[in-house]
Design a protein around this motif. Structure first.
Motif, PDB file in Angstrom:
ATOM      1  N   ARG A 140       0.862  -1.180   0.000  1.00 24.26           N
ATOM      2  CA  ARG A 140       0.000   0.000   0.000  1.00 24.26           C
ATOM      3  C   ARG A 140       0.900   1.231   0.000  1.00 24.26           C
ATOM      4  NH1 ARG A 140      -2.703  -2.479   5.106  1.00 24.26           N
ATOM      5  NH2 ARG A 140      -4.411  -3.751   4.268  1.00 24.26           N
ATOM      6  N   GLY A 141       0.485   2.265  -0.699  1.00 24.98           N
ATOM      7  CA  GLY A 141       1.265   3.495  -0.678  1.00 24.98           C
ATOM      8  C   GLY A 141       1.525   4.039  -2.060  1.00 24.98           C
ATOM      9  N   ALA A 142       2.389   5.063  -2.122  1.00 23.85           N
ATOM     10  CA  ALA A 142       2.576   5.853  -3.340  1.00 23.85           C
ATOM     11  C   ALA A 142       3.496   5.218  -4.367  1.00 23.85           C
ATOM     12  CB  ALA A 142       3.127   7.235  -2.962  1.00 23.85           C
ATOM     13  N   ALA A 143       4.359   4.276  -3.954  1.00 16.91           N
ATOM     14  CA  ALA A 143       5.377   3.770  -4.876  1.00 16.91           C
ATOM     15  C   ALA A 143       5.467   2.243  -4.852  1.00 16.91           C
ATOM     16  CB  ALA A 143       6.735   4.384  -4.530  1.00 16.91           C
ATOM     17  N   PRO A 144       4.377   1.536  -5.146  1.00 15.43           N
ATOM     18  CA  PRO A 144       4.387   0.073  -5.051  1.00 15.43           C
ATOM     19  C   PRO A 144       5.303  -0.604  -6.055  1.00 15.43           C
ATOM     20  CG  PRO A 144       2.354   0.840  -6.067  1.00 15.43           C
ATOM     21  CD  PRO A 144       3.047   2.050  -5.529  1.00 15.43           C
ATOM     22  N   ILE A 145       5.418  -0.051  -7.245  1.00 19.53           N
ATOM     23  CA  ILE A 145       6.271  -0.673  -8.271  1.00 19.53           C
ATOM     24  C   ILE A 145       7.727  -0.619  -7.834  1.00 19.53           C
ATOM     25  CG2 ILE A 145       7.047  -0.500 -10.666  1.00 19.53           C
ATOM     26  CD1 ILE A 145       4.276   0.623 -11.360  1.00 19.53           C
ATOM     27  N   ASN A 146       8.165   0.546  -7.389  1.00 18.42           N
ATOM     28  CA  ASN A 146       9.561   0.704  -6.960  1.00 18.42           C
ATOM     29  C   ASN A 146       9.902  -0.204  -5.794  1.00 18.42           C
ATOM     30  OD1 ASN A 146       8.402   3.728  -7.625  1.00 18.42           O
ATOM     31  ND2 ASN A 146      10.343   3.329  -8.626  1.00 18.42           N
ATOM     32  N   TRP A 147       9.057  -0.199  -4.767  1.00 21.18           N
ATOM     33  CA  TRP A 147       9.390  -0.924  -3.542  1.00 21.18           C
ATOM     34  C   TRP A 147       9.367  -2.427  -3.730  1.00 21.18           C
ATOM     35  CZ3 TRP A 147      12.046   0.972   0.196  1.00 21.18           C
ATOM     36  CH2 TRP A 147      11.979   2.340   0.481  1.00 21.18           C
ATOM     37  N   ALA A 148       8.517  -2.933  -4.606  1.00 19.59           N
ATOM     38  CA  ALA A 148       8.515  -4.376  -4.853  1.00 19.59           C
ATOM     39  C   ALA A 148       9.865  -4.839  -5.381  1.00 19.59           C
ATOM     40  CB  ALA A 148       7.398  -4.736  -5.840  1.00 19.59           C
ATOM     41  N   ILE A 149      10.467  -4.062  -6.274  1.00 29.46           N
ATOM     42  CA  ILE A 149      11.773  -4.430  -6.824  1.00 29.46           C
ATOM     43  C   ILE A 149      12.881  -4.153  -5.821  1.00 29.46           C
ATOM     44  CG2 ILE A 149      13.432  -3.954  -8.660  1.00 29.46           C
ATOM     45  CD1 ILE A 149      11.108  -3.404 -10.520  1.00 29.46           C
ATOM     46  N   ILE A 150      12.826  -3.021  -5.151  1.00 25.06           N
ATOM     47  CA  ILE A 150      13.835  -2.687  -4.144  1.00 25.06           C
ATOM     48  C   ILE A 150      13.926  -3.790  -3.092  1.00 25.06           C
ATOM     49  CG2 ILE A 150      14.391  -1.106  -2.236  1.00 25.06           C
ATOM     50  CD1 ILE A 150      13.191   1.158  -3.994  1.00 25.06           C
ATOM     51  N   PRO A 177      -0.399  -7.311  10.699  1.00 23.16           N
ATOM     52  CA  PRO A 177       0.284  -6.044  10.401  1.00 23.16           C
ATOM     53  C   PRO A 177       1.799  -6.180  10.282  1.00 23.16           C
ATOM     54  CG  PRO A 177      -1.423  -5.695  12.043  1.00 23.16           C
ATOM     55  CD  PRO A 177      -1.352  -7.187  11.825  1.00 23.16           C
ATOM     56  N   ALA A 178       2.403  -7.063  11.075  1.00 24.87           N
ATOM     57  CA  ALA A 178       3.859  -7.226  11.033  1.00 24.87           C
ATOM     58  C   ALA A 178       4.343  -7.798   9.701  1.00 24.87           C
ATOM     59  CB  ALA A 178       4.309  -8.123  12.182  1.00 24.87           C
ATOM     60  N   GLU A 179       3.438  -8.426   8.951  1.00 25.90           N
ATOM     61  CA  GLU A 179       3.812  -9.046   7.682  1.00 25.90           C
ATOM     62  C   GLU A 179       3.536  -8.148   6.473  1.00 25.90           C
ATOM     63  OE1 GLU A 179       1.936 -12.835   7.343  1.00 25.90           O
ATOM     64  OE2 GLU A 179       2.542 -13.477   9.356  1.00 25.90           O
ATOM     65  N   ILE A 180       2.966  -6.980   6.717  1.00 25.35           N
ATOM     66  CA  ILE A 180       2.633  -6.060   5.630  1.00 25.35           C
ATOM     67  C   ILE A 180       3.864  -5.259   5.224  1.00 25.35           C
ATOM     68  CG2 ILE A 180       1.295  -4.020   4.994  1.00 25.35           C
ATOM     69  CD1 ILE A 180      -0.408  -6.448   5.074  1.00 25.35           C
ATOM     70  N   ARG A 181       4.114  -5.195   3.926  1.00 23.21           N
ATOM     71  CA  ARG A 181       5.175  -4.338   3.393  1.00 23.21           C
ATOM     72  C   ARG A 181       4.529  -3.110   2.763  1.00 23.21           C
ATOM     73  NH1 ARG A 181      10.342  -7.594   0.922  1.00 23.21           N
ATOM     74  NH2 ARG A 181      11.060  -8.383   2.939  1.00 23.21           N
ATOM     75  N   GLU A 182       5.002  -1.949   3.180  1.00 21.02           N
ATOM     76  CA  GLU A 182       4.429  -0.696   2.705  1.00 21.02           C
ATOM     77  C   GLU A 182       5.213  -0.153   1.510  1.00 21.02           C
ATOM     78  OE1 GLU A 182       1.649   0.337   3.843  1.00 21.02           O
ATOM     79  OE2 GLU A 182       1.427  -0.683   5.779  1.00 21.02           O
ATOM     80  N   ALA A 183       4.629   0.817   0.823  1.00 20.00           N
ATOM     81  CA  ALA A 183       5.267   1.437  -0.344  1.00 20.00           C
ATOM     82  C   ALA A 183       5.180   2.947  -0.237  1.00 20.00           C
ATOM     83  CB  ALA A 183       4.599   0.955  -1.626  1.00 20.00           C
ATOM     84  N   PRO A 184       5.889   3.530   0.733  1.00 23.13           N
ATOM     85  CA  PRO A 184       5.791   4.981   0.943  1.00 23.13           C
ATOM     86  C   PRO A 184       6.412   5.783  -0.190  1.00 23.13           C
ATOM     87  CG  PRO A 184       7.553   4.060   2.266  1.00 23.13           C
ATOM     88  CD  PRO A 184       6.836   2.892   1.657  1.00 23.13           C
ATOM     89  N   LYS A 185       6.111   7.051  -0.196  1.00 19.24           N
ATOM     90  CA  LYS A 185       6.679   7.963  -1.180  1.00 19.24           C
ATOM     91  C   LYS A 185       8.194   7.922  -1.118  1.00 19.24           C
ATOM     92  CE  LYS A 185       6.343  12.797  -2.713  1.00 19.24           C
ATOM     93  NZ  LYS A 185       5.732  14.119  -2.458  1.00 19.24           N
ATOM     94  N   ILE A 186       8.830   8.054  -2.266  1.00 18.64           N
ATOM     95  CA  ILE A 186      10.291   7.987  -2.357  1.00 18.64           C
ATOM     96  C   ILE A 186      10.878   9.399  -2.391  1.00 18.64           C
ATOM     97  CG2 ILE A 186      12.186   7.371  -3.904  1.00 18.64           C
ATOM     98  CD1 ILE A 186      10.606   4.834  -4.557  1.00 18.64           C
TER      99      ILE A 186
END
Length: 322
Positions: free
Chosen positions: A119-129, A202-211
């Motif tokens: 969830r968040g503003a940059a899901p594409i970036n964070w999935a690869i990161i 909640p501990a297993e959720i990965r977020e995708a905050p703004k970069i």
């Protein structure tokens, strides 16, 4: 209900949102209005620039709304006058309840991840990161919480070992276009059972905050796989970067667009140390080995392959990345 008779209001701004809109229009769905960001000054001379969604909407003759404030009474009444049956949101702003709740069948959003993850503003970036091997797209109903509405449909997309954010963006755009149409059809047919997002701790959720800029700075003390994933997860935009330093010269900011990890483990130099033959390759020491830099851009220069950079750079091995 006939899906082609649904009065659809479409809300989006960037290129990612154009393909689904085009598919809906070309397939004969009844898009009664498009909401997008106001034109903004950009480029040399700061000429007003239209969003990608507006350019397409104008091209095909769709009514366009560009409110500065989504709670503005005049916009709300104009939106209401469209008599929407269904709202669709893709890469837009956070909507107030008075807007997302107005369509008779609700409003759904397309998100570029397999919710509830990223969830968040940059899901594409964070999935690869984060080194994921799979991503996808999800449609979900809007509610009061960002990216937490009930899931409608999902589609999985593999992430290749050398995939960058740019290529994954394009794959997800294609998958998302198909998913939007599938979701519209299922809503019209009443053939959909929304699923809540509360099944993962909640501990297993990965977020995708703004970069931010600091997010993009490379830490060469990390292992080479982490460095490689950061570079490809931020390419082509906003791009990972580092500072190139030499004792007798001012430091230079360098953006790195393509790289690959040295398959041989075991760094023999301090993190950030550069090894190069001065002609064909440049590799940088990390915590557990090296990363070869393949394409980069020195501040004030154009983006180029590393061999082109080396032809015009004296004694690159006397520099260090920090």
């Amino acid at each position: 209900m006939d899906s082609k008779k649904l009065r659809i209001v479409y809300m989006g701004t960037p290129d990612f949102a154009v393909a689904p809109l085009r598919r809906l229009v070309e397939a004969g769905y009844h898009v009664v209005g498009v909401v997008t960001m106001p034109d903004k000054p950009a480029g040399r001379g700061l000429h007003l620039q239209q969003s990608a969604v507006k350019r397409y909407a104008v091209e095909v003759g769709l009514p366009v709304l560009q409110p500065e404030k989504l709670k503005d009474p005049q916009f709300v009444e104009t939106f209401r006058a469209l008599r929407p049956d269904l709202g669709i949101v893709i890469a837009f702003r956070m909507l107030p309840e008075i807007i997302w709740s107005m369509p008779a069948l609700g409003t759904f959003n397309l998100h570029a991840s397999l919710l509830p993850q990223y969830r968040g503003a940059a899901p594409i970036n964070w999935a690869i990161i984060n080194g994921e091997t799979e991503s996808g797209v999800t449609t979900f109903m809007l509610n009061h919480e960002i990216d937490k509405g009930d899931i409608l449909c999902r589609s999985r997309v593999p992430i290749g070992p050398d995939e960058c954010a740019g290529t994954l963006h394009d794959k997800l755009m294609v998958a998302g276009t198909d998913l939007v149409v599938e979701t519209v059809e299922k809503i019209a047919a009443g053939d959909i059972v929304p699923v809540g997002q509360d099944g993962i701790a909640p501990a297993e959720i990965r977020e995708a905050p703004k970069i931010f800029k600091d997010t993009c700075r490379i830490d060469w003390k990390s292992d080479r796989r982490t460095v490689f994933n950061l570079i490809r997860g931020l390419s082509p935009y906003p791009a990972a970067w580092s500072e190139l330093r030499r004792d007798d010269a001012a430091p230079l900011a360098v953006k790195i667009y393509r790289a690959h990890p040295d398959p041989d483990a075991g760094a023999r130099s301090a993190p950030g140390t550069i090894l190069s033959d001065g002609k064909t390759f440049l590799k940088v020491a990390c915590a557990d080995g090296y990363v070869f830099l393949d394409e980069l851009q020195v501040a004030g220069k154009k983006r180029m392959p590393v061999a082109d950079l080396l032809r015009g750079f004296q004694r690159i091995d006397a520099c260090v990345f920090v």
